[in-house]
Write a protein that holds these residues in place. Structure first.
Motif, PDB file in Angstrom:
ATOM      1  N   LYS A  73       0.833  -1.209   0.000  1.00 21.65           N
ATOM      2  CA  LYS A  73       0.000   0.000   0.000  1.00 21.65           C
ATOM      3  C   LYS A  73       0.863   1.253   0.000  1.00 21.65           C
ATOM      4  CE  LYS A  73      -3.504   2.485   2.673  1.00 21.65           C
ATOM      5  NZ  LYS A  73      -4.358   2.486   3.886  1.00 21.65           N
ATOM      6  N   THR A  74       1.866   1.283   0.871  1.00 22.58           N
ATOM      7  CA  THR A  74       2.721   2.471   0.988  1.00 22.58           C
ATOM      8  C   THR A  74       3.428   2.773  -0.324  1.00 22.58           C
ATOM      9  OG1 THR A  74       3.075   2.064   3.345  1.00 22.58           O
ATOM     10  CG2 THR A  74       4.680   3.463   2.217  1.00 22.58           C
ATOM     11  N   ASN A  75       4.026   1.750  -0.928  1.00 22.05           N
ATOM     12  CA  ASN A  75       4.794   1.964  -2.156  1.00 22.05           C
ATOM     13  C   ASN A  75       3.901   2.272  -3.354  1.00 22.05           C
ATOM     14  OD1 ASN A  75       7.924   1.285  -1.963  1.00 22.05           O
ATOM     15  ND2 ASN A  75       6.862  -0.006  -0.475  1.00 22.05           N
ATOM     16  N   VAL A  76       2.815   1.519  -3.511  1.00 18.37           N
ATOM     17  CA  VAL A  76       1.923   1.754  -4.652  1.00 18.37           C
ATOM     18  C   VAL A  76       1.311   3.155  -4.572  1.00 18.37           C
ATOM     19  CG1 VAL A  76      -0.278   1.081  -5.691  1.00 18.37           C
ATOM     20  CG2 VAL A  76       1.417  -0.663  -5.127  1.00 18.37           C
ATOM     21  N   THR A  77       0.846   3.522  -3.400  1.00 19.28           N
ATOM     22  CA  THR A  77       0.223   4.841  -3.237  1.00 19.28           C
ATOM     23  C   THR A  77       1.216   5.961  -3.539  1.00 19.28           C
ATOM     24  OG1 THR A  77      -1.274   3.946  -1.548  1.00 19.28           O
ATOM     25  CG2 THR A  77      -1.005   6.340  -1.625  1.00 19.28           C
ATOM     26  N   ALA A  78       2.409   5.852  -2.994  1.00 23.13           N
ATOM     27  CA  ALA A  78       3.411   6.907  -3.201  1.00 23.13           C
ATOM     28  C   ALA A  78       3.817   7.013  -4.663  1.00 23.13           C
ATOM     29  CB  ALA A  78       4.630   6.642  -2.315  1.00 23.13           C
ATOM     30  N   LEU A  79       4.048   5.877  -5.301  1.00 27.05           N
ATOM     31  CA  LEU A  79       4.496   5.894  -6.695  1.00 27.05           C
ATOM     32  C   LEU A  79       3.400   6.402  -7.625  1.00 27.05           C
ATOM     33  CD1 LEU A  79       6.523   2.563  -6.750  1.00 27.05           C
ATOM     34  CD2 LEU A  79       7.450   4.872  -7.015  1.00 27.05           C
ATOM     35  N   GLN A  80       2.158   5.986  -7.384  1.00 27.81           N
ATOM     36  CA  GLN A  80       1.081   6.453  -8.256  1.00 27.81           C
ATOM     37  C   GLN A  80       0.811   7.942  -8.050  1.00 27.81           C
ATOM     38  OE1 GLN A  80      -2.196   3.564  -7.758  1.00 27.81           O
ATOM     39  NE2 GLN A  80      -1.592   2.696  -9.721  1.00 27.81           N
ATOM     40  N   GLN A  81       0.966   8.428  -6.831  1.00 27.02           N
ATOM     41  CA  GLN A  81       0.799   9.858  -6.606  1.00 27.02           C
ATOM     42  C   GLN A  81       1.879  10.662  -7.320  1.00 27.02           C
ATOM     43  OE1 GLN A  81       0.721  10.252  -2.313  1.00 27.02           O
ATOM     44  NE2 GLN A  81      -1.488   9.844  -2.172  1.00 27.02           N
ATOM     45  N   GLN A  82       3.090  10.126  -7.343  1.00 26.09           N
ATOM     46  CA  GLN A  82       4.198  10.865  -7.955  1.00 26.09           C
ATOM     47  C   GLN A  82       4.274  10.686  -9.465  1.00 26.09           C
ATOM     48  OE1 GLN A  82       7.999  10.084  -6.139  1.00 26.09           O
ATOM     49  NE2 GLN A  82       9.093  11.538  -7.434  1.00 26.09           N
ATOM     50  N   TYR A  83       4.010   9.454  -9.937  1.00 26.35           N
ATOM     51  CA  TYR A  83       4.254   9.156 -11.356  1.00 26.35           C
ATOM     52  C   TYR A  83       2.991   8.781 -12.141  1.00 26.35           C
ATOM     53  CZ  TYR A  83       9.083   8.888  -9.705  1.00 26.35           C
ATOM     54  OH  TYR A  83      10.312   9.167  -9.146  1.00 26.35           O
ATOM     55  N   GLY A  84       1.859   8.685 -11.490  1.00 23.59           N
ATOM     56  CA  GLY A  84       0.625   8.337 -12.193  1.00 23.59           C
ATOM     57  C   GLY A  84       0.260   6.872 -12.041  1.00 23.59           C
ATOM     58  N   ARG A  85      -0.988   6.552 -12.356  1.00 24.67           N
ATOM     59  CA  ARG A  85      -1.503   5.192 -12.154  1.00 24.67           C
ATOM     60  C   ARG A  85      -0.720   4.148 -12.943  1.00 24.67           C
ATOM     61  NH1 ARG A  85      -6.694   7.743 -12.774  1.00 24.67           N
ATOM     62  NH2 ARG A  85      -6.852   6.837 -14.853  1.00 24.67           N
ATOM     63  N   ASP A  86      -0.274   4.514 -14.149  1.00 22.14           N
ATOM     64  CA  ASP A  86       0.387   3.540 -15.014  1.00 22.14           C
ATOM     65  C   ASP A  86       1.846   3.295 -14.641  1.00 22.14           C
ATOM     66  OD1 ASP A  86      -1.937   3.207 -16.496  1.00 22.14           O
ATOM     67  OD2 ASP A  86      -1.432   4.831 -17.884  1.00 22.14           O
ATOM     68  N   SER A  87       2.278   3.853 -13.525  1.00 20.35           N
ATOM     69  CA  SER A  87       3.646   3.568 -13.068  1.00 20.35           C
ATOM     70  C   SER A  87       3.746   2.205 -12.397  1.00 20.35           C
ATOM     71  CB  SER A  87       4.107   4.651 -12.087  1.00 20.35           C
ATOM     72  OG  SER A  87       3.298   4.660 -10.920  1.00 20.35           O
ATOM     73  N   ILE A  88       2.595   1.529 -12.208  1.00 22.42           N
ATOM     74  CA  ILE A  88       2.570   0.198 -11.606  1.00 22.42           C
ATOM     75  C   ILE A  88       2.196  -0.809 -12.684  1.00 22.42           C
ATOM     76  CG2 ILE A  88       1.719  -1.214  -9.708  1.00 22.42           C
ATOM     77  CD1 ILE A  88       2.990   1.422  -8.791  1.00 22.42           C
ATOM     78  N   GLY A  89       2.950  -1.888 -12.789  1.00 17.06           N
ATOM     79  CA  GLY A  89       2.668  -2.933 -13.767  1.00 17.06           C
ATOM     80  C   GLY A  89       2.343  -4.258 -13.101  1.00 17.06           C
ATOM     81  N   VAL A  90       1.672  -5.131 -13.844  1.00 19.10           N
ATOM     82  CA  VAL A  90       1.311  -6.472 -13.367  1.00 19.10           C
ATOM     83  C   VAL A  90       1.728  -7.479 -14.425  1.00 19.10           C
ATOM     84  CG1 VAL A  90      -0.587  -8.002 -12.700  1.00 19.10           C
ATOM     85  CG2 VAL A  90      -0.631  -5.595 -12.017  1.00 19.10           C
ATOM     86  N   TYR A  91       2.385  -8.540 -13.984  1.00 15.70           N
ATOM     87  CA  TYR A  91       2.930  -9.544 -14.912  1.00 15.70           C
ATOM     88  C   TYR A  91       2.467 -10.917 -14.435  1.00 15.70           C
ATOM     89  CZ  TYR A  91       6.531 -11.539 -18.046  1.00 15.70           C
ATOM     90  OH  TYR A  91       7.203 -12.211 -19.041  1.00 15.70           O
ATOM     91  N   GLY A  92       1.605 -11.572 -15.217  1.00 12.68           N
ATOM     92  CA  GLY A  92       0.991 -12.834 -14.812  1.00 12.68           C
ATOM     93  C   GLY A  92       1.598 -14.048 -15.475  1.00 12.68           C
ATOM     94  N   GLY A  93       0.884 -15.175 -15.361  1.00 15.64           N
ATOM     95  CA  GLY A  93       1.404 -16.437 -15.862  1.00 15.64           C
ATOM     96  C   GLY A  93       0.335 -17.327 -16.451  1.00 15.64           C
ATOM     97  N   GLY A  94       0.749 -18.196 -17.366  1.00 12.87           N
ATOM     98  CA  GLY A  94      -0.164 -19.099 -18.051  1.00 12.87           C
ATOM     99  C   GLY A  94      -0.456 -20.386 -17.299  1.00 12.87           C
ATOM    100  N   SER A  95       0.048 -20.495 -16.067  1.00 13.64           N
ATOM    101  CA  SER A  95      -0.283 -21.659 -15.248  1.00 13.64           C
ATOM    102  C   SER A  95      -1.254 -21.306 -14.126  1.00 13.64           C
ATOM    103  CB  SER A  95       0.995 -22.266 -14.644  1.00 13.64           C
ATOM    104  OG  SER A  95       1.832 -22.783 -15.665  1.00 13.64           O
ATOM    105  N   LEU A  96      -1.634 -20.037 -14.022  1.00 13.86           N
ATOM    106  CA  LEU A  96      -2.634 -19.643 -13.046  1.00 13.86           C
ATOM    107  C   LEU A  96      -3.985 -20.242 -13.426  1.00 13.86           C
ATOM    108  CD1 LEU A  96      -1.829 -15.821 -12.684  1.00 13.86           C
ATOM    109  CD2 LEU A  96      -0.997 -17.687 -11.247  1.00 13.86           C
ATOM    110  N   THR A  97      -4.825 -20.507 -12.431  1.00  8.60           N
ATOM    111  CA  THR A  97      -6.176 -20.972 -12.726  1.00  8.60           C
ATOM    112  C   THR A  97      -6.944 -19.876 -13.462  1.00  8.60           C
ATOM    113  OG1 THR A  97      -7.051 -20.111 -10.648  1.00  8.60           O
ATOM    114  CG2 THR A  97      -6.232 -22.405 -10.640  1.00  8.60           C
ATOM    115  N   ASN A  98      -8.070 -20.245 -14.076  1.00 10.50           N
ATOM    116  CA  ASN A  98      -8.910 -19.247 -14.721  1.00 10.50           C
ATOM    117  C   ASN A  98      -9.351 -18.179 -13.727  1.00 10.50           C
ATOM    118  OD1 ASN A  98      -9.036 -20.262 -17.425  1.00 10.50           O
ATOM    119  ND2 ASN A  98     -10.368 -21.897 -16.704  1.00 10.50           N
ATOM    120  N   GLU A  99      -9.638 -18.613 -12.506  1.00  7.75           N
ATOM    121  CA  GLU A  99     -10.102 -17.673 -11.491  1.00  7.75           C
ATOM    122  C   GLU A  99      -9.023 -16.647 -11.162  1.00  7.75           C
ATOM    123  OE1 GLU A  99     -12.520 -21.369 -11.232  1.00  7.75           O
ATOM    124  OE2 GLU A  99     -10.383 -20.938 -11.446  1.00  7.75           O
ATOM    125  N   SER A 100      -7.786 -17.112 -10.975  1.00  7.65           N
ATOM    126  CA  SER A 100      -6.694 -16.191 -10.648  1.00  7.65           C
ATOM    127  C   SER A 100      -6.347 -15.304 -11.834  1.00  7.65           C
ATOM    128  CB  SER A 100      -5.457 -16.977 -10.188  1.00  7.65           C
ATOM    129  OG  SER A 100      -5.697 -17.597  -8.943  1.00  7.65           O
TER     130      SER A 100
END
Length: 689
Positions: free
Chosen positions: A82-109
């Motif tokens: 929370k601390t890092n995401v909030t600070a970075l998005q306030q300073q650099y914008g929402r798109d400064s955070i990325g998400v990288y997933g995987g093809g072995s996750l369940t459909n739900e995940s």
């Protein structure tokens, strides 16, 4: 413990039995009858429990304190995020955070990861490692047919095909439980044609092996199409009634020389003609492609050309006929359907389509304008990380330090991040450089649905409690979302509750799961999508009457002869191609923690033809340095006559100095953004003086 294998896309069912002992338990594994593998297991599945029960499993969160990863509580871990995401998005914008997933996750995940990025983070930057697996075939099939499902028909129809083309796929080592289907086809009189620069366990089954130069598959198919069209094997009635674009394709093919195509592909003209005639004459036929064709800088167009061949001969939409993209990862099919890709929303909807955006916004209870737009592909995310446009990254179920091309560049970029969070079962090469590591549950502990290579949705039940303090992927996402103030959008208490929302989110989309329920999956073992209603049986064979485009027709397209993005030279005189071995899976994070599998293949290697080895003074079993423009690795040589003299081969399952992706080319396919893993130029040097 009743479960299914966590590895390849067949998703074989099994039962694991624990036998408690005074000092330690022992385990036996029994395959369970199922429609896909028919009750078979390979060595990876037989030993998968070993990594799930490994003493090296992560069992509590760890944060980097004073340069070292130290144990913290979940509350502390969530507070750090929370601390890092909030600070970075306030300073650099929402798109400064990325998400990288995987093809072995369940459909739900996988579904929840896409929702998390777009609702909890409100970031456009999400993609996943399946970009390196299925993107070329998925985009090609979507464009040609209007819908992308791994196989257009059932596995059970393979023995009914009279000619089968296996292009760039080594099923014998990657999906070995499928090989009996091809054995039965041969017993029924089928001819098998394999296209591969190496001899493999799969090419040994073939009646004809086309030993193509790496990266020249599209040109090879142009040669086969030339024979099919000019020798009268085109199915004119099918072409006229069910396709469009044929005249342009026919004109394009007429301008090509078969002798020239033979020269640039390395396959004799007589063999190209023989392969085309065998496929053209056969009453039924199927074509399968995999990473050898798809992990190219023209992977999209190469697959389109194989689809051209299927369509020109009319071998689709009927028994024993069709196309299949041999999915690699366990949920490579489902993982790409419900929102992990940069350009997708659940149900295979487009994030750029206003109607699709409005529908999903309604399901999620958010304003449509609050949904971010399209992001970028997996490797392009790494470029944005390197350029410091993305400042923090959440990695879930993936190991990008090993799986991305130009891996030195990728690692350098990840080390620049101000905050890197990795959710995994083990301290992978990526987790080792993270600021926060979150322990996840294994396949024995984490229930949910997965979609196999046929498009059959299967339910994997939980069979034991999560180890230590580890949590399911979806639980972690809900916990983070709550910390970020998005708790109302993530109210789930079970995987099934997520799937119920996924059903609605996919309703009416290309990948329609609405008619699939946990209750049905328990009773019916699995259900094919599309399945638009609970009384629908699921589409077992696609395109019997029409294709999924609005006009019902499939699209043919002219494909130019394409050369790999990187050519050999005096400095780098050999082609490198990559692939897999039977004992390991992907980047080896799990299989290298299995004692049995690790013992079978404990180090990487380089296959090289003896004549080539002699030229470069490479002894058999010697340590060698393999170098490209991007870096170098050290592996052990292996002499074999089973490979082209201009090519060397290295598997992809090891990290550190054996990580072949330190030298692979980051050049991307212009359409699907697939990296050209399968071809780059290298030099080799013995380390033995």
């Amino acid at each position: 413990m009743d479960t299914q294998c966590p590895f390849c896309s067949v998703q074989c069912k099994m039962q694991i039995i624990e036998h408690p002992g005074q000092l330690r338990s022992t385990y036996t594994v029994q395959p369970k009858p199922n429609a896909a593998s028919e009750g078979r297991l390979c060595i990876k599945g037989m030993n998968a429990y070993q990594h799930a029960l490994s003493s090296s499993r992560l069992t509590y969160p760890m944060a980097r304190i004073g340069g070292k990863l130290e144990r913290v509580s979940w509350e502390e871990a969530y507070r750090l995020i929370k601390t890092n995401v909030t600070a970075l998005q306030q300073q650099y914008g929402r798109d400064s955070i990325g998400v990288y997933g995987g093809g072995s996750l369940t459909n739900e995940s996988a579904y929840l990861l896409g929702k998390f990025a777009r609702v909890a983070l409100r970031s456009k930057y999400i993609d996943y490692n399946g970009r390196f697996c299925m993107s070329a075939a998925a985009s090609a099939v979507n464009k040609a047919f209007g819908i992308d499902r791994g196989l257009t028909n059932q596995l059970s129809e393979i023995p009914l095909a009279k000619c089968i083309i296996l292009a760039g796929t080594n099923i014998a080592e990657c999906q070995p439980t499928l090989m009996p289907y091809f054995d039965r086809a041969k017993e029924n009189g089928a001819v098998i044609i394999a296209i591969d620069p190496r001899n493999t366990g799969t090419t040994e089954k073939a009646d004809l092996h086309l030993k193509v130069k790496p990266g020249m598959d599209a040109a090879l198919v142009n040669g086969m199409l030339k024979v099919l069209i000019e020798e009268g094997y085109a199915n004119e009635s099918f072409i006229d009634s069910r396709t469009k674009g044929y005249q342009d394709l026919k004109q394009h093919i007429s301008e090509l020389s078969l002798d020239h195509l033979a020269e640039i592909t390395g396959v004799p003209a007589a063999q190209i003609r023989q392969a085309a005639e065998l496929f053209g004459k056969a009453a039924t036929g199927m074509v399968f492609t995999a990473r050898g064709v798809e992990q190219q800088t023209d992977g999209y167009m190469a697959v389109r050309n194989f689809l051209n061949m299927v369509l020109v001969t009319g071998k689709i939409g009927r028994e024993g006929c069709g196309y299949g993209a041999i999915t690699g990862q366990g949920n490579g099919q489902g993982g790409r359907e419900h929102g992990q890709k940069a350009d997708q929303l659940p149900g295979y909807r487009s994030i750029e389509n206003p109607a699709d955006r409005a529908y999903i916004a309604g399901v999620w209870g958010v304003h449509v304008d609050d949904l971010p737009g399209k992001g970028v592909s997996a490797y392009e995310m790494m470029e944005k990380i390197h350029a410091e446009e993305i400042r923090a990254l959440l990695v879930m179920g993936s190991n990008p330090v090993v799986s991305n091309p130009n891996a030195n560049f990728v690692e350098e970029g990840l080390r620049k991040l101000q905050f890197l969070v990795v959710a995994d079962m083990f301290l992978s090469e990526t987790a080792l450089i993270a600021d926060l590591v979150l322990p996840t549950s294994s396949y024995l502990e984490n229930g949910g649905t997965l979609t196999n290579l046929e498009g059959r949705v299967l339910l994997r039940e939980e069979s034991r409690a999560a180890l230590g303090e580890s949590k399911h992927d979806w639980e972690i996402l809900c916990g983070i979302a709550s910390q970020l103030g998005a708790e109302a959008y993530f109210p789930y208490s079970t995987a099934e509750s997520i799937f119920e929302e996924l059903r609605v989110a996919s309703r009416g989309g290309i990948a329609d799961y609405y008619g699939i329920t946990y209750d049905r999956l328990r009773k019916e073992e699995g259900v094919y999508w599309p399945c638009p209603s609970v009384d629908h049986s699921g589409e077992k064979r696609l395109f019997e009457q029409r294709f999924a485009h609005p006009d019902g027709r499939a699209e043919l397209i002219s494909v130019d002869n394409h050369f790999p993005a990187e050519q050999v030279s005096a400095e780098f005189p050999l082609y490198l191609t990559t692939g897999r071995v039977l004992s390991h899976y992907l980047t080896g994070v799990q299989t290298r923690r299995s004692a049995t599998l690790a013992a079978r293949s404990f180090e990487s290697f380089m296959e090289i033809h003896p004549k080539t080895a002699k030229k470069y003074r490479i002894e058999d079993a010697a340590l060698v340095r393999l170098e490209s423009k991007r870096g170098s690795i050290v592996v052990r040589s292996r002499h074999t006559t089973q490979i082209r003299e201009d090519t060397v081969f290295v598997p992809m399952h090891w990290g550190d100095i054996q990580n072949v992706n330190k030298i692979t080319n980051q050049a991307l396919d212009p359409t699907c953004r697939m990296p050209g893993f399968k071809v780059c130029a290298v030099q080799v040097q013995s380390l033995v003086k």
